[in-house]
Motif scaffolding. Sequence first.
Motif, PDB file in Angstrom:
ATOM      1  N   GLU A 283      34.950  47.476  37.642  1.00 32.54           N
ATOM      2  CA  GLU A 283      35.855  48.489  37.105  1.00 32.54           C
ATOM      3  C   GLU A 283      37.258  47.896  36.969  1.00 32.54           C
ATOM      4  N   GLU A 284      37.887  48.113  35.826  1.00 35.65           N
ATOM      5  CA  GLU A 284      39.226  47.582  35.588  1.00 35.65           C
ATOM      6  C   GLU A 284      40.244  48.724  35.613  1.00 35.65           C
ATOM      7  N   ARG A 285      41.277  48.535  36.453  1.00 28.37           N
ATOM      8  CA  ARG A 285      42.350  49.526  36.542  1.00 28.37           C
ATOM      9  C   ARG A 285      43.687  48.799  36.668  1.00 28.37           C
ATOM     10  N   TYR A 286      44.561  49.063  35.712  1.00 25.21           N
ATOM     11  CA  TYR A 286      45.908  48.479  35.737  1.00 25.21           C
ATOM     12  C   TYR A 286      45.866  46.954  35.917  1.00 25.21           C
ATOM     13  N   GLU A 287      45.018  46.332  35.122  1.00 24.88           N
ATOM     14  CA  GLU A 287      44.855  44.869  35.099  1.00 24.88           C
ATOM     15  C   GLU A 287      44.251  44.300  36.384  1.00 24.88           C
ATOM     16  N   ASP A 288      43.825  45.166  37.300  1.00 24.78           N
ATOM     17  CA  ASP A 288      43.080  44.731  38.485  1.00 24.78           C
ATOM     18  C   ASP A 288      41.605  45.067  38.298  1.00 24.78           C
ATOM     19  N   HIS A 289      40.769  44.326  39.018  1.00 29.49           N
ATOM     20  CA  HIS A 289      39.323  44.531  38.910  1.00 29.49           C
ATOM     21  C   HIS A 289      38.767  44.907  40.270  1.00 29.49           C
ATOM     22  N   TRP A 290      37.847  45.870  40.261  1.00 28.32           N
ATOM     23  CA  TRP A 290      37.299  46.401  41.500  1.00 28.32           C
ATOM     24  C   TRP A 290      35.778  46.517  41.382  1.00 28.32           C
ATOM     25  N   VAL A 291      35.135  46.413  42.544  1.00 30.90           N
ATOM     26  CA  VAL A 291      33.706  46.705  42.650  1.00 30.90           C
ATOM     27  C   VAL A 291      33.525  47.691  43.792  1.00 30.90           C
ATOM     28  N   GLU A 297      32.496  51.708  49.542  1.00 30.76           N
ATOM     29  CA  GLU A 297      33.671  50.871  49.796  1.00 30.76           C
ATOM     30  C   GLU A 297      34.071  50.149  48.526  1.00 30.76           C
ATOM     31  N   ARG A 298      35.367  50.228  48.179  1.00 34.66           N
ATOM     32  CA  ARG A 298      35.886  49.562  46.999  1.00 34.66           C
ATOM     33  C   ARG A 298      36.558  48.262  47.403  1.00 34.66           C
ATOM     34  N   ILE A 299      36.295  47.194  46.630  1.00 38.99           N
ATOM     35  CA  ILE A 299      36.819  45.864  46.943  1.00 38.99           C
ATOM     36  C   ILE A 299      37.483  45.308  45.691  1.00 38.99           C
ATOM     37  N   ARG A 300      38.655  44.779  45.884  1.00 46.08           N
ATOM     38  CA  ARG A 300      39.351  44.136  44.768  1.00 46.08           C
ATOM     39  C   ARG A 300      38.786  42.737  44.577  1.00 46.08           C
ATOM     40  N   VAL A 301      38.510  42.360  43.322  1.00 46.10           N
ATOM     41  CA  VAL A 301      37.898  41.068  43.030  1.00 46.10           C
ATOM     42  C   VAL A 301      38.717  40.334  41.982  1.00 46.10           C
ATOM     43  N   VAL A 302      38.438  39.042  41.897  1.00 49.54           N
ATOM     44  CA  VAL A 302      39.079  38.191  40.889  1.00 49.54           C
ATOM     45  C   VAL A 302      37.992  37.647  39.973  1.00 49.54           C
TER      46      VAL A 302
END
Length: 334
Positions: A283-291, A297-302
């Motif tokens: 999922e992409e939000r404000y140029e950040d990516h999350w799973v 649990e949501r985790i920020r990914v690169v």
Amino acid sequence: MFSLRSIAAALVIIVTISSSGLASATEVTALASSRMVVLTGFTRARATLDLVAEEAGRIDSVKAEIGDTIGQDGIFARIDDTFIRLDLDNNRVQQADLRSRIDFNKKEAERYRELVAKNTAAQSTLDSMEQTLDASRFELNALTVQERILLERLERTRIKAPAQWKIITREVEPGQWVNTGQIVGKAGDFSTLLVPFALAPEQYVALRRSTAPLTLNMPELGISIPARVERVNPGFDPDTRKIAIDLTVSKGLDELRGGLRTILTLEMPEATGAVLLPKAAIEERYEDHWVTRDNGERIRVVLLGNHSGPDGSLLRVTGDGLQPGDKFRLMGKE
């Protein structure tokens, strides 16, 4: 008639069951990300051998050129053997002379034994004749050994290579003088080709653990050929920090020769610890990516890049705590 409370409870149960089924149908398992390591090697002869002159002399003839295959007799060149044959003839003449003298002395010694037995000849004369006979026998034995030496030298005037090997270098011409121990050429065994590689320890482990058939790609020929591990050097080069291995190939080539470029491709684990996920799980939000894990649990990914997997396009991602085998929800759209 059913009460409103019982109908509401039934609807809650149906929604719960439906939601559970939907969640299980929209989960995905993270796969281990890998990278392909490409190594280049060149074919060479499985074995090579220096062709050495074991006798000094003049080259009488050379039987093979560079690239020629050695015949069944194994002869590459001949050294002039005239003087060795003359010495051999002289040796055999001396042997014949000695055998004649030994036969004569044996008869004389036997006659003197009879005379000594009759007391008509001195014992000292008989002893002298028997000593002469023994000396002649020893001399004959020495000449016999010398004959074997000459025959061996005669055989070594033929500079040989293993049958069916090919000549790599030729460093001699007819009429040229060669000394004992001089290298006059080189032959190689091209019935099986050797491809050496120097692998880092992790590459060597990947090669050993691979269950796929080992193949080498030959870009110039546009083919892939089967290969096998011939030997692994048990030593370790501290300067390069590499492990030397040799692969062999013997099938799939029209011409077995050295200098053919081969490509060895090894599948290695991703050094970054990345995993593979479909685009729909990110999922992409404000140029950040999350799973989102299956537990919410949501985790920020690169995002590290694309990876074309067997089930479609996959993305290489990394993040805190991500491991192959983790389950995530499909939140995005393809």
